[in-house]
Design a protein around this motif. Structure first.
Motif, mmCIF file in Angstrom:
data_model
loop_
_atom_site.group_PDB
_atom_site.id
_atom_site.type_symbol
_atom_site.label_atom_id
_atom_site.label_comp_id
_atom_site.label_asym_id
_atom_site.label_seq_id
_atom_site.Cartn_x
_atom_site.Cartn_y
_atom_site.Cartn_z
ATOM 1 N N THR A 1 46.877 -15.624 58.961
ATOM 2 C CA THR A 1 47.388 -16.884 58.431
ATOM 3 C C THR A 1 46.429 -17.504 57.414
ATOM 4 O O THR A 1 46.856 -18.045 56.403
ATOM 5 N N LYS A 2 45.129 -17.396 57.656
ATOM 6 C CA LYS A 2 44.131 -17.948 56.734
ATOM 7 C C LYS A 2 44.100 -17.213 55.406
ATOM 8 O O LYS A 2 43.804 -17.805 54.375
ATOM 9 N N GLY A 3 44.373 -15.910 55.405
ATOM 10 C CA GLY A 3 44.370 -15.155 54.159
ATOM 11 C C GLY A 3 44.573 -13.674 54.407
ATOM 12 O O GLY A 3 43.914 -13.086 55.261
ATOM 13 N N HIS A 4 45.547 -13.097 53.672
ATOM 14 C CA HIS A 4 45.867 -11.687 53.828
ATOM 15 C C HIS A 4 46.324 -11.114 52.488
ATOM 16 O O HIS A 4 46.591 -11.850 51.535
ATOM 17 N N VAL A 5 46.410 -9.820 52.425
ATOM 18 C CA VAL A 5 46.914 -9.148 51.236
ATOM 19 C C VAL A 5 48.398 -9.431 51.128
ATOM 20 O O VAL A 5 49.138 -9.274 52.111
ATOM 21 N N GLU A 6 48.832 -9.863 49.948
ATOM 22 C CA GLU A 6 50.254 -10.145 49.757
ATOM 23 C C GLU A 6 51.068 -8.883 50.015
ATOM 24 O O GLU A 6 50.735 -7.803 49.549
ATOM 25 N N GLY A 7 52.112 -9.045 50.803
ATOM 26 C CA GLY A 7 52.968 -7.917 51.145
ATOM 27 C C GLY A 7 52.585 -7.230 52.442
ATOM 28 O O GLY A 7 53.318 -6.386 52.944
ATOM 29 N N CYS B 1 41.439 -4.350 58.239
ATOM 30 C CA CYS B 1 40.918 -5.439 59.068
ATOM 31 C C CYS B 1 39.983 -6.282 58.203
ATOM 32 O O CYS B 1 40.181 -6.372 56.991
ATOM 33 N N ALA B 2 38.978 -6.875 58.805
ATOM 34 C CA ALA B 2 38.107 -7.790 58.074
ATOM 35 C C ALA B 2 37.223 -7.081 57.057
ATOM 36 O O ALA B 2 36.959 -7.605 55.989
ATOM 37 N N GLY B 3 36.750 -5.893 57.387
ATOM 38 C CA GLY B 3 35.876 -5.186 56.466
ATOM 39 C C GLY B 3 35.008 -4.171 57.168
ATOM 40 O O GLY B 3 35.270 -3.811 58.320
ATOM 41 N N GLY C 1 37.142 -0.910 53.322
ATOM 42 C CA GLY C 1 36.670 -2.183 52.784
ATOM 43 C C GLY C 1 37.358 -3.375 53.397
ATOM 44 O O GLY C 1 36.780 -4.459 53.462
ATOM 45 N N GLY C 2 38.619 -3.203 53.813
ATOM 46 C CA GLY C 2 39.368 -4.300 54.412
ATOM 47 C C GLY C 2 39.429 -5.526 53.509
ATOM 48 O O GLY C 2 39.385 -5.419 52.278
ATOM 49 N N VAL C 3 39.511 -6.682 54.118
ATOM 50 C CA VAL C 3 39.583 -7.941 53.376
ATOM 51 C C VAL C 3 38.341 -8.129 52.515
ATOM 52 O O VAL C 3 38.429 -8.555 51.362
ATOM 53 N N THR C 4 37.179 -7.780 53.047
ATOM 54 C CA THR C 4 35.933 -7.917 52.293
ATOM 55 C C THR C 4 35.985 -7.084 51.020
ATOM 56 O O THR C 4 35.647 -7.558 49.935
ATOM 57 N N GLY C 5 36.420 -5.846 51.139
ATOM 58 C CA GLY C 5 36.540 -4.973 49.970
ATOM 59 C C GLY C 5 37.562 -5.492 48.978
ATOM 60 O O GLY C 5 37.367 -5.429 47.764
ATOM 61 N N TRP C 6 38.675 -6.007 49.489
ATOM 62 C CA TRP C 6 39.739 -6.548 48.643
ATOM 63 C C TRP C 6 39.192 -7.681 47.771
ATOM 64 O O TRP C 6 39.397 -7.714 46.561
ATOM 65 N N ILE C 7 38.490 -8.595 48.399
ATOM 66 C CA ILE C 7 37.903 -9.731 47.681
ATOM 67 C C ILE C 7 36.811 -9.251 46.728
ATOM 68 O O ILE C 7 36.726 -9.704 45.582
ATOM 69 N N ASP C 8 35.968 -8.334 47.181
ATOM 70 C CA ASP C 8 34.892 -7.801 46.335
ATOM 71 C C ASP C 8 35.445 -7.169 45.053
ATOM 72 O O ASP C 8 34.790 -7.200 44.011
ATOM 73 N N VAL D 1 45.728 -5.727 60.716
ATOM 74 C CA VAL D 1 45.604 -5.544 62.156
ATOM 75 C C VAL D 1 44.647 -6.550 62.800
ATOM 76 O O VAL D 1 44.272 -6.399 63.962
ATOM 77 N N ARG D 2 44.283 -7.593 62.038
ATOM 78 C CA ARG D 2 43.447 -8.667 62.573
ATOM 79 C C ARG D 2 44.322 -9.616 63.399
ATOM 80 O O ARG D 2 45.525 -9.448 63.511
ATOM 81 N N SER D 3 43.710 -10.644 63.922
ATOM 82 C CA SER D 3 44.457 -11.644 64.683
ATOM 83 C C SER D 3 45.441 -12.378 63.769
ATOM 84 O O SER D 3 45.265 -12.423 62.544
ATOM 85 N N ILE D 4 46.437 -12.976 64.373
ATOM 86 C CA ILE D 4 47.412 -13.764 63.607
ATOM 87 C C ILE D 4 46.718 -14.943 62.925
ATOM 88 O O ILE D 4 47.044 -15.292 61.795
#
Length: 135
Positions: free
Chosen positions: A56-62, A89-91, A116-123, A49-52
């Motif tokens: 585009t810079k990085g998202h969860v596959e699928g 979202c971002a985290g 956690g969002g993207v931050t949690g995913w990467i963590d 639900v972040r900006s496009i």
């Protein structure tokens, strides 16, 4: 002498059970989302639900890109009414998931947030993929 932790008494076991079971009605963690996706058990639509630009810079596959301000009935028209949406979202420093969840709930759609969002995913050691929403 008590600590700041024990100064306020813990809830009863019954209260704790209701509380923590209740949280799972609203949240999923990165591990559970990753497990569902990687084991062919994805029974939800994962919405970034972040900006496009962020997507585009990085998202969860699928994941599908649907920025929270764009969530409306028309944007959801291709999904059956009982589709479960999991939003991220971002985290923890971002409230985009709450904004998205509010919009989805107001439209009568089932929703959970991926904590956690993207931050949690990467963590957790999971990778992001790049590309446009249409790629």
């Amino acid at each position: 002498m008590s600590s700041a932790v024990s100064r306020v008494a813990a809830a009863s076991s019954e209260e704790a059970l209701r509380h923590f079971e209740g949280l799972l009605r609203f949240e999923a963690d990165c591990w559970d989302v990753h497990h569902a996706i990687s084991n062919g058990r994805q029974d939800f639509v994962l919405l970034d639900v972040r900006s496009i630009e962020c997507f585009t810079k990085g998202h969860v596959e699928g994941a599908e890109s649907l920025p929270h301000p764009r969530i409306n009935e028309a944007a959801l028209s291709r999904y059956p009414a009982d589709t479960l949406f999991v939003v991220y979202c971002a985290g923890p420093h971002c409230n985009g998931t709450e904004k998205a969840a509010i919009r989805l709930a107001k439209l009568g759609r089932p929703v959970k947030k991926m904590i956690g969002g993207v931050t949690g995913w990467i963590d957790e050691g999971f990778v992001l993929v790049s590309g446009t929403p249409d790629s």
